[in-house]
Design a protein around this motif. Structure first.
Motif, PDB file in Angstrom:
ATOM      1  N   LEU A 268       0.814  -1.214   0.000  1.00  0.00           N
ATOM      2  CA  LEU A 268       0.000   0.000   0.000  1.00  0.00           C
ATOM      3  C   LEU A 268       0.850   1.267   0.000  1.00  0.00           C
ATOM      4  O   LEU A 268       1.727   1.417   0.853  1.00  0.00           O
ATOM      5  N   PHE A 269       0.609   2.163  -0.952  1.00  0.00           N
ATOM      6  CA  PHE A 269       1.321   3.445  -0.957  1.00  0.00           C
ATOM      7  C   PHE A 269       0.487   4.510  -1.649  1.00  0.00           C
ATOM      8  O   PHE A 269      -0.552   4.218  -2.255  1.00  0.00           O
ATOM      9  N   THR A 270       0.946   5.757  -1.537  1.00  0.00           N
ATOM     10  CA  THR A 270       0.249   6.904  -2.113  1.00  0.00           C
ATOM     11  C   THR A 270       1.180   7.590  -3.105  1.00  0.00           C
ATOM     12  O   THR A 270       2.386   7.633  -2.877  1.00  0.00           O
ATOM     13  N   ILE A 271       0.627   8.116  -4.194  1.00  0.00           N
ATOM     14  CA  ILE A 271       1.459   8.948  -5.080  1.00  0.00           C
ATOM     15  C   ILE A 271       0.832  10.325  -5.204  1.00  0.00           C
ATOM     16  O   ILE A 271      -0.367  10.502  -4.990  1.00  0.00           O
ATOM     17  N   GLU A 272       1.680  11.299  -5.530  1.00  0.00           N
ATOM     18  CA  GLU A 272       1.175  12.635  -5.841  1.00  0.00           C
ATOM     19  C   GLU A 272       1.414  12.892  -7.319  1.00  0.00           C
ATOM     20  O   GLU A 272       2.542  12.814  -7.800  1.00  0.00           O
ATOM     21  N   LEU A 273       0.338  13.190  -8.031  1.00  0.00           N
ATOM     22  CA  LEU A 273       0.450  13.510  -9.456  1.00  0.00           C
ATOM     23  C   LEU A 273       0.749  14.994  -9.626  1.00  0.00           C
ATOM     24  O   LEU A 273       0.390  15.810  -8.770  1.00  0.00           O
ATOM     25  N   ARG A 274       1.358  15.359 -10.745  1.00  0.00           N
ATOM     26  CA  ARG A 274       1.493  16.785 -11.078  1.00  0.00           C
ATOM     27  C   ARG A 274       0.106  17.390 -11.203  1.00  0.00           C
ATOM     28  O   ARG A 274      -0.842  16.694 -11.541  1.00  0.00           O
ATOM     29  N   PRO A 275      -0.012  18.687 -10.919  1.00  0.00           N
ATOM     30  CA  PRO A 275      -1.335  19.307 -11.020  1.00  0.00           C
ATOM     31  C   PRO A 275      -1.965  19.004 -12.386  1.00  0.00           C
ATOM     32  O   PRO A 275      -1.295  19.090 -13.417  1.00  0.00           O
ATOM     33  N   CYS A 276      -3.209  18.610 -12.350  1.00  0.00           N
ATOM     34  CA  CYS A 276      -3.925  18.352 -13.598  1.00  0.00           C
ATOM     35  C   CYS A 276      -5.392  18.657 -13.327  1.00  0.00           C
ATOM     36  O   CYS A 276      -5.796  18.769 -12.168  1.00  0.00           O
ATOM     37  N   ASP A 277      -6.196  18.805 -14.368  1.00  0.00           N
ATOM     38  CA  ASP A 277      -7.599  19.127 -14.094  1.00  0.00           C
ATOM     39  C   ASP A 277      -8.356  17.888 -13.638  1.00  0.00           C
ATOM     40  O   ASP A 277      -7.870  16.759 -13.760  1.00  0.00           O
ATOM     41  N   GLU A 278      -9.541  18.131 -13.103  1.00  0.00           N
ATOM     42  CA  GLU A 278     -10.353  17.068 -12.521  1.00  0.00           C
ATOM     43  C   GLU A 278     -10.626  15.955 -13.543  1.00  0.00           C
ATOM     44  O   GLU A 278     -10.589  14.767 -13.211  1.00  0.00           O
ATOM     45  N   ALA A 279     -10.829  16.367 -14.784  1.00  0.00           N
ATOM     46  CA  ALA A 279     -11.166  15.381 -15.809  1.00  0.00           C
ATOM     47  C   ALA A 279      -9.991  14.437 -16.061  1.00  0.00           C
ATOM     48  O   ALA A 279     -10.161  13.223 -16.186  1.00  0.00           O
ATOM     49  N   ALA A 280      -8.776  14.993 -16.104  1.00  0.00           N
ATOM     50  CA  ALA A 280      -7.598  14.159 -16.359  1.00  0.00           C
ATOM     51  C   ALA A 280      -7.337  13.216 -15.174  1.00  0.00           C
ATOM     52  O   ALA A 280      -6.959  12.050 -15.353  1.00  0.00           O
ATOM     53  N   TYR A 281      -7.563  13.750 -13.975  1.00  0.00           N
ATOM     54  CA  TYR A 281      -7.396  12.953 -12.740  1.00  0.00           C
ATOM     55  C   TYR A 281      -8.357  11.763 -12.759  1.00  0.00           C
ATOM     56  O   TYR A 281      -7.963  10.607 -12.553  1.00  0.00           O
ATOM     57  N   ALA A 282      -9.622  12.036 -13.063  1.00  0.00           N
ATOM     58  CA  ALA A 282     -10.631  10.976 -13.106  1.00  0.00           C
ATOM     59  C   ALA A 282     -10.325   9.988 -14.234  1.00  0.00           C
ATOM     60  O   ALA A 282     -10.454   8.777 -14.064  1.00  0.00           O
ATOM     61  N   ARG A 283      -9.880  10.533 -15.378  1.00  0.00           N
ATOM     62  CA  ARG A 283      -9.588   9.667 -16.527  1.00  0.00           C
ATOM     63  C   ARG A 283      -8.458   8.696 -16.179  1.00  0.00           C
ATOM     64  O   ARG A 283      -8.511   7.513 -16.501  1.00  0.00           O
ATOM     65  N   PHE A 284      -7.442   9.216 -15.499  1.00  0.00           N
ATOM     66  CA  PHE A 284      -6.314   8.360 -15.106  1.00  0.00           C
ATOM     67  C   PHE A 284      -6.809   7.196 -14.244  1.00  0.00           C
ATOM     68  O   PHE A 284      -6.525   6.026 -14.520  1.00  0.00           O
ATOM     69  N   ILE A 285      -7.587   7.518 -13.228  1.00  0.00           N
ATOM     70  CA  ILE A 285      -8.037   6.476 -12.297  1.00  0.00           C
ATOM     71  C   ILE A 285      -8.981   5.490 -12.987  1.00  0.00           C
ATOM     72  O   ILE A 285      -8.853   4.273 -12.845  1.00  0.00           O
ATOM     73  N   GLU A 286      -9.880   6.038 -13.797  1.00  0.00           N
ATOM     74  CA  GLU A 286     -10.889   5.170 -14.403  1.00  0.00           C
ATOM     75  C   GLU A 286     -10.357   4.345 -15.569  1.00  0.00           C
ATOM     76  O   GLU A 286     -10.928   3.310 -15.908  1.00  0.00           O
ATOM     77  N   SER A 287      -9.260   4.795 -16.170  1.00  0.00           N
ATOM     78  CA  SER A 287      -8.780   4.024 -17.325  1.00  0.00           C
ATOM     79  C   SER A 287      -7.887   2.855 -16.898  1.00  0.00           C
ATOM     80  O   SER A 287      -7.484   2.049 -17.736  1.00  0.00           O
ATOM     81  N   LEU A 288      -7.577   2.763 -15.606  1.00  0.00           N
ATOM     82  CA  LEU A 288      -6.801   1.605 -15.141  1.00  0.00           C
ATOM     83  C   LEU A 288      -7.684   0.362 -15.238  1.00  0.00           C
ATOM     84  O   LEU A 288      -8.821   0.359 -14.783  1.00  0.00           O
ATOM     85  N   GLU A 289      -7.135  -0.672 -15.862  1.00  0.00           N
ATOM     86  CA  GLU A 289      -7.964  -1.868 -16.057  1.00  0.00           C
ATOM     87  C   GLU A 289      -7.682  -2.958 -15.039  1.00  0.00           C
ATOM     88  O   GLU A 289      -8.537  -3.783 -14.742  1.00  0.00           O
ATOM     89  N   LEU A 290      -6.458  -2.964 -14.505  1.00  0.00           N
ATOM     90  CA  LEU A 290      -6.102  -4.045 -13.575  1.00  0.00           C
ATOM     91  C   LEU A 290      -6.240  -3.635 -12.112  1.00  0.00           C
ATOM     92  O   LEU A 290      -6.037  -4.442 -11.209  1.00  0.00           O
ATOM     93  N   PHE A 291      -6.554  -2.359 -11.876  1.00  0.00           N
ATOM     94  CA  PHE A 291      -6.739  -1.879 -10.508  1.00  0.00           C
ATOM     95  C   PHE A 291      -8.230  -1.631 -10.286  1.00  0.00           C
ATOM     96  O   PHE A 291      -8.816  -0.781 -10.957  1.00  0.00           O
ATOM     97  N   GLY A 292      -8.831  -2.355  -9.366  1.00  0.00           N
ATOM     98  CA  GLY A 292     -10.226  -2.109  -9.038  1.00  0.00           C
ATOM     99  C   GLY A 292     -10.354  -0.821  -8.247  1.00  0.00           C
ATOM    100  O   GLY A 292      -9.398  -0.365  -7.622  1.00  0.00           O
ATOM    101  N   LEU A 293     -11.521  -0.209  -8.300  1.00  0.00           N
ATOM    102  CA  LEU A 293     -11.785   0.984  -7.484  1.00  0.00           C
ATOM    103  C   LEU A 293     -12.275   0.500  -6.129  1.00  0.00           C
ATOM    104  O   LEU A 293     -13.353  -0.080  -6.040  1.00  0.00           O
ATOM    105  N   GLY A 294     -11.498   0.722  -5.074  1.00  0.00           N
ATOM    106  CA  GLY A 294     -11.972   0.198  -3.793  1.00  0.00           C
ATOM    107  C   GLY A 294     -11.073   0.560  -2.643  1.00  0.00           C
ATOM    108  O   GLY A 294      -9.908   0.932  -2.819  1.00  0.00           O
TER     109      GLY A 294
END
Ligand SMILES: *Cc1c(COP(=O)(O)O)cnc(C)c1O
Length: 348
Positions: A268-294
């Protein structure tokens, strides 16, 4: 016979079957195994990790006394303390050992820490926390969930009450709610009495799954560690990533503290992304296919979650966190996970 019943009542009821609230033979088996693994005398199984925390805080908080809690603990633990310990309890939060030192007075009833803290992954010097608590005669309770007994020997560092959300790595399959609290009989006495009074016990079939999880904990953790290190090292080299908060990385500000107090790191760890807009942030998380949201990390599967820095109660100016993302690296092939992250990062 009645004589035997009377005899059993005189004995401590926590290691012989008597009534379900005190535990069953399966509960006792798990509690014995966990206590042994943690190098201590006893263990209390509760229906969740949060119940274990609530029981420990409630059992020690007294009107007129102080409870000192580390700022960035697991958020539901802080919320419980703020909402439920109100009546006359002098609740104070600290972030550093020096702040704790200044707040620790003779009327302190409990010091509660979490190593590392949730999301921000900071590792406090447990030995110094224990020394301060000893000075004022207060027990130290520690949320040891991240390290598990395999990587973190809380009692050897002087912690009196060590709390594990066994829901996470110990059960290991994201399908069980279970809390395990360890310590000497004496250190756990107030918590145990509270648990009996409130009827907070873990069901025997859940304890059985906890026992089953313990059998593979060590090999699972080795794999989580190796994969998480590989993924974290890769992530910290990506231009879209400002930093990776994972104490096993030499770049982590608490790496030395981790090395001194832990024998490993899980997934378990945390990362900090470079500033990006909300849409890009959501797109990054949602486009991951092998990581479940949970949220229920510690299982076999990889998970991702947007991480919001805790409200810090104005203790100090908020660090200007960018976009935080929490990852749990599961038991999948780490190269597959890196491939998945690489394509998702292209959209950031
Ligand atoms: C999940 C978690 C808990 C709570 O455990 P539950 O069994 O989900 O109630 C406590 N502490 C930490 C650090 C956790 O991650």
């Amino acid at each position: 016979s009645l004589d035997q019943l009377r005899e059993a009542r005189r004995d401590t009821p926590f290691d012989t079957p008597r009534y379900g609230i005190y535990g069953t033979s399966t509960t006792f088996e798990l509690q014995r195994a966990m206590a042994e693994l943690c190098g201590t005398e006893s263990c209390i199984a509760t229906g969740s990790g949060l119940t274990a925390i609530a029981a420990t805080l409630s059992a020690h908080a007294e009107p007129g006394g102080r409870v000192l809690i580390q700022g960035d603990v697991y958020e539901p633990a802080r919320v419980f303390a703020e909402r439920e310990l109100r009546d006359g309890v002098d609740l104070r939060f600290f972030e550093t050992v020096d702040e704790l030192d200044a707040l620790a007075t003779a009327d302190t009833n409990l010091v509660f820490i979490e190593v590392p803290t949730s999301l921000t992954m900071r590792i406090i010097d447990v030995g110094r926390v224990v020394a301060i608590a000893r000075r004022v005669g207060a027990p130290v309770a520690c949320d040891s969930t991240w390290g598990t007994p395999r990587f973190f020997d809380a009692h050897a560092l002087g912690v009196d009450i060590s709390i594990h959300a066994a829901t996470k790595y110990i059960a290991g399959h994201s399908d069980v709610m279970l809390g395990l609290t360890t310590g000497t009989y004496e250190a756990l006495a107030p918590t145990r009495e509270w648990c009996v009074r409130y009827g907070s016990t873990a069901a025997p079939d859940v304890c059985w799954l906890g026992l089953r999880g313990l059998r593979t904990l060590s090999v699972r953790l080795e794999r989580h560690q190796a994969s998480a290190l590989k993924v974290a090292r890769w992530l910290e080299q990506q231009p879209q990533v400002v930093r990776v908060l994972y104490p096993a990385l030499p770049s982590d500000p608490d790496h030395e503290s981790w090395k001194a107090q832990f024998s490993g790191a899980p997934g378990l760890f945390t990362i900090e992304l470079r500033p990006c807009d909300e849409a890009a942030y959501a797109r990054f998380i949602e486009s991951l296919e092998l990581f479940g949201l949970g949220a229920s990390w510690g299982g076999f599967e990889s998970l991702v979650l947007p991480a919001l820095p805790h409200a810090r109660r104005g203790l100090r100016p908020q660090p200007d966190w960018g976009r935080l993302v929490r990852f749990h690296v599961g038991l999948e092939d780490p190269d597959d996970l890196i491939g998945d992250l690489a394509s998702a990062l292209e959209g950031v």
